[in-house]
Design an enzyme around this catalytic site. Structure first.
Site, PDB file in Angstrom:
ATOM      1  N   THR A 191       0.827  -1.205   0.000  1.00 21.83           N
ATOM      2  CA  THR A 191       0.000   0.000   0.000  1.00 21.83           C
ATOM      3  C   THR A 191       0.859   1.251   0.000  1.00 21.83           C
ATOM      4  O   THR A 191       0.422   2.314  -0.464  1.00 21.83           O
ATOM      5  CB  THR A 191      -0.952  -0.017   1.209  1.00 21.83           C
TER       6      THR A 191
ATOM      7  N   TYR B  36       4.246 -12.351   5.290  1.00 19.54           N
ATOM      8  CA  TYR B  36       3.105 -11.799   4.545  1.00 19.54           C
ATOM      9  C   TYR B  36       2.725 -12.807   3.469  1.00 19.54           C
ATOM     10  O   TYR B  36       3.449 -12.996   2.492  1.00 19.54           O
ATOM     11  CB  TYR B  36       3.512 -10.461   3.937  1.00 19.54           C
TER      12      TYR B  36
ATOM     13  N   LYS C  54       0.886 -11.901   8.429  1.00 15.92           N
ATOM     14  CA  LYS C  54      -0.179 -11.102   7.822  1.00 15.92           C
ATOM     15  C   LYS C  54      -0.822 -12.007   6.783  1.00 15.92           C
ATOM     16  O   LYS C  54      -0.213 -12.358   5.770  1.00 15.92           O
ATOM     17  CB  LYS C  54       0.356  -9.844   7.160  1.00 15.92           C
TER      18      LYS C  54
END
Length: 299
Positions: A51, A139, A167
């Site tokens: 992001t 992740y 995550k």
């Protein structure tokens, strides 16, 4: 507070990288955004993640961002540096640079594009975890990486003393519960649409894109689940559906989160770097409607 709260936080935000119209990093925008995140209850700031437009940030920019956020947060939030790439040597270098810049923890994405074997994924993650003294959050995002971290890989990696969390952007709740039952890995929901289900299944917290805008609502959601108030948790999640839809299911999340922050006056510009484009008018219109429904105040 859990051990994982102390290492990573519970209400984590995948922070966007504010930019000027020419595409350079906006230091005033960054400072204003960090102030906003801290004021709205974010206790973990992920810097240089997807992001944050990590594919288009230079190593020097990422290190500078980590240093600036760490200095400004002053231990009010953990600073988690995104360091994963498809190149193990580059990821090791980024991890060491992040540690030197003041990061509290690392976010390590599954190596993408190359599609290594699971043994290669393990070797990659171990090499990065061995490179610093920082705790590591894996992740797992097969939609972007092209491959998933299998349950057996996650269980194996959980044996490393510095690999402490995941995550999860895979969306397989049964697998997540299975891995949690067999390891001490802390899980963080990486899919804003599924924050409540993950928390209800035992996730420690969230790592949210929408949290750029409403970290306070995510904090309320986490608190409600932790005290067993399912009715309140459901009401919060339902109230967020229009915003989650606007941010996560139109233009890319980084684009829409910046558009929302610009609409609210928190950052001055919604600039993104190519290949991302700024949100088209119809997506911004949907976003404005969602913000109005939530009555999110402008800065």
């Amino acid at each position: 507070m859990t051990d994982s709260d102390a290492l990573f936080g519970a209400n984590l935000v995948a922070m966007v990288t504010p930019m000027r119209p020419d595409g350079t990093i906006s230091e005033p925008g960054l400072a204003a955004l960090v102030d906003h995140l801290l004021a709205t209850g974010c206790d973990g700031i992920v810097v240089g993640g997807t992001t944050g437009e990590s594919p288009t940030l230079t190593d020097a920019e990422t290190a500078r961002l980590v240093s600036a956020v760490a200095a400004q947060s002053e231990n009010q939030a953990r600073v988690i540096a995104g360091v994963g790439t498809y190149d193990t040597a580059a990821s090791v270098r980024r991890a060491r640079e992040a540690e030197a810049a003041g990061a509290d923890a690392l976010l390590l994405v599954c190596p993408y594009y190359s599609r290594p074997t699971q043994a290669g994924v393990v070797a990659h993650c171990v090499a990065v975890a061995d490179a610093t003294e920082l705790p590591v959050m894996l992740y797992d995002i097969p939609a972007r990486a092209g491959i998933a971290m299998t349950a057996s890989t996650l269980i194996e990696l959980a044996g490393h003393p510095r690999i402490r969390a995941v995550k999860d952007a895979k969306g397989d709740l049964f697998e997540a519960m299975s891995v949690m039952s067999q390891t001490s890995l802390a899980y963080y929901c990486g899919i804003d649409e599924l924050n409540l289900p993950y928390l209800a299944c035992g996730a420690t917290g969230v790592l949210s894109v929408v949290g750029n805008i409403v970290a306070d609502r995510n904090a309320e959601l986490i608190r409600a689940v932790r005290v067993g108030d399912l009715d309140t948790a459901q009401a919060i999640q339902r109230s967020l559906i229009p915003l989650v839809d606007a941010v996560m299911r139109t233009s890319p999340g980084a684009t829409m989160a910046k558009a929302a922050l610009a609409e609210l006056g928190i950052i001055p510009h919604a600039t993104v770097r190519l290949p991302l484009l700024e949100a088209p008018a119809q997506h911004v219109a949907q976003l404005r409607d969602a913000l109005a429904m939530l009555r999110v105040p402008a800065s």
